[in-house]
Write a protein that holds these residues in place. Structure first.
Motif, PDB file in Angstrom:
ATOM      1  N   ASN A 270       0.833  -1.220   0.027  1.00 48.47           N
ATOM      2  CA  ASN A 270      -0.180   0.070  -0.145  1.00 48.47           C
ATOM      3  C   ASN A 270       0.818   0.960   0.048  1.00 48.47           C
ATOM      4  O   ASN A 270       1.512   1.486   1.004  1.00 48.47           O
ATOM      5  CB  ASN A 270      -0.908  -0.068   1.362  1.00 48.47           C
ATOM      6  N   ASP A 271       0.930   2.012  -1.230  1.00 55.07           N
ATOM      7  CA  ASP A 271       1.621   3.149  -1.105  1.00 55.07           C
ATOM      8  C   ASP A 271       0.650   4.462  -1.112  1.00 55.07           C
ATOM      9  O   ASP A 271       1.173   5.521  -1.734  1.00 55.07           O
ATOM     10  CB  ASP A 271       2.667   3.150  -2.296  1.00 55.07           C
ATOM     11  N   GLU A 272      -0.307   4.388  -0.376  1.00 57.71           N
ATOM     12  CA  GLU A 272      -1.249   5.478  -0.333  1.00 57.71           C
ATOM     13  C   GLU A 272      -1.585   6.023   0.841  1.00 57.71           C
ATOM     14  O   GLU A 272      -1.952   6.930   1.210  1.00 57.71           O
ATOM     15  CB  GLU A 272      -2.515   5.303  -1.551  1.00 57.71           C
ATOM     16  N   HIS A 273      -1.708   5.004   1.873  1.00 60.69           N
ATOM     17  CA  HIS A 273      -2.333   5.032   3.068  1.00 60.69           C
ATOM     18  C   HIS A 273      -1.422   5.029   4.458  1.00 60.69           C
ATOM     19  O   HIS A 273      -0.755   3.717   4.244  1.00 60.69           O
ATOM     20  CB  HIS A 273      -3.838   4.232   3.392  1.00 60.69           C
ATOM     21  N   PRO A 274      -1.585   5.479   5.563  1.00 62.44           N
ATOM     22  CA  PRO A 274      -0.655   4.966   6.793  1.00 62.44           C
ATOM     23  C   PRO A 274      -1.252   3.771   7.183  1.00 62.44           C
ATOM     24  O   PRO A 274      -2.533   3.584   6.787  1.00 62.44           O
ATOM     25  CB  PRO A 274      -0.952   6.213   7.769  1.00 62.44           C
ATOM     26  N   GLN A 275      -0.809   2.897   7.911  1.00 57.67           N
ATOM     27  CA  GLN A 275      -1.117   1.784   8.234  1.00 57.67           C
ATOM     28  C   GLN A 275      -2.375   1.835   9.266  1.00 57.67           C
ATOM     29  O   GLN A 275      -3.272   0.938   9.315  1.00 57.67           O
ATOM     30  CB  GLN A 275      -0.119   0.977   9.008  1.00 57.67           C
TER      31      GLN A 275
END
Length: 281
Positions: A270-275
């Protein structure tokens, strides 16, 4: 943004290293990435701690993806974790999307302080990231003469019993109990049969995984780590492990106000959202 570093990228070799120098090396890398020296030392200690325990899936192999997520703006190292609420023996910590080990350390110290005054403490944590091996925190509590029960939720890897698609993470649990001059009791376990990182390392080394660890995308048992990573991990003890994973997700996600189930985003894919990982101390 370019894709995140793939799992299991750490070099696996039989060489031996001075662990203190490894800590210094990792600290320098994180400082170069914009992390304060104090926070960099905390994360480096947590990673080397896992390697020293032989849990290489949670050790320095994780450093590249941590650095990539910092560089991509998916981890914010500019804001310190904050205590949102503190009442009696309870507290809620907002990790402010900092590195998980920094957030976990702040929550642990809050729990130790509260327990020192009240005899017990419950601390929920939201807006965190992968925080390393749970045993890192349990060992520190043991050194303070305290019992610690700590858990974390995680991105989707486990298929519910009877299902095929992942819903819960490996959702680890640890318990540390001091025993005076005798060795302490220390349990640190995933609620899946094996951690996803172990399967990723098996793929890196070209090794098969034991039967019963995972299923492929069609729900069939597999010993191929690549197929397992595309499929789902299996819970320990069938429905019992699935139930424990849900219990962890309720405390770490729903109760703490963090992500839960599909709301906990992947560290790697996932390169869009914080975990938005949640912890519970």
């Amino acid at each position: 943004m370019k894709p995140m570093q793939r799992e299991g990228v750490g070099v696996v070799c039989p060489n031996r290293y001075d662990w203190k120098r490894l800590e210094q090396f990792a600290t320098a890398i994180f400082v170069r990435a914009g992390v304060s020296t104090r926070d960099a030392e905390t994360v480096a200690r947590s990673l080397v701690h896992a390697d020293l325990r032989g849990v290489h899936s949670h050790g320095l192999a994780r450093m590249p993806v941590y650095v990539e997520r910092i560089s991509a703006g998916l981890i914010d190292v500019s804001k310190a974790p904050v205590i949102l609420r503190k009442a009696g023996a309870t507290a809620v910590v907002d990790g402010m999307n900092h590195l998980g080990a920094v957030v976990g350390e702040a929550a642990l110290q809050t729990a130790i302080e509260i327990a020192g005054k009240n005899g017990t403490a419950i601390v929920g944590v939201r807006c965190s990231n992968h925080f390393g091996a749970c045993s890192y925190y349990a060992e520190q509590a043991i050194q303070k003469g305290m019992i610690l029960f700590v858990m974390s939720n995680a991105p989707q890897t486990m298929a519910p019993t009877g299902g095929i698609r992942p819903f819960f993470g490996s959702n680890p649990i640890a318990a540390g109990i001091p025993a005076g001059s005798a060795p302490p009791f220390l349990l640190d376990m995933a609620t899946t049969v094996a951690a996803r990182g172990k399967i990723a390392l098996a793929r890196k080394k070209g090794e098969a995984i034991p039967k019963g660890w995972a299923i492929d995308e069609r729900g069939r048992d597999t010993t191929d780590p690549a197929e397992a990573l595309r499929g789902a991990l299996l819970p320990i003890g069938g429905a019992k492990g699935y139930g424990i994973a849900m219990f962890v997700d309720i405390l770490c996600g729903l109760l703490a106000g963090a992500g839960y189930g599909p709301g906990v985003h992947s560290l790697y894919d996932n390169d869009e959202h914080p975990q938005n990982v949640g912890h519970f101390f």
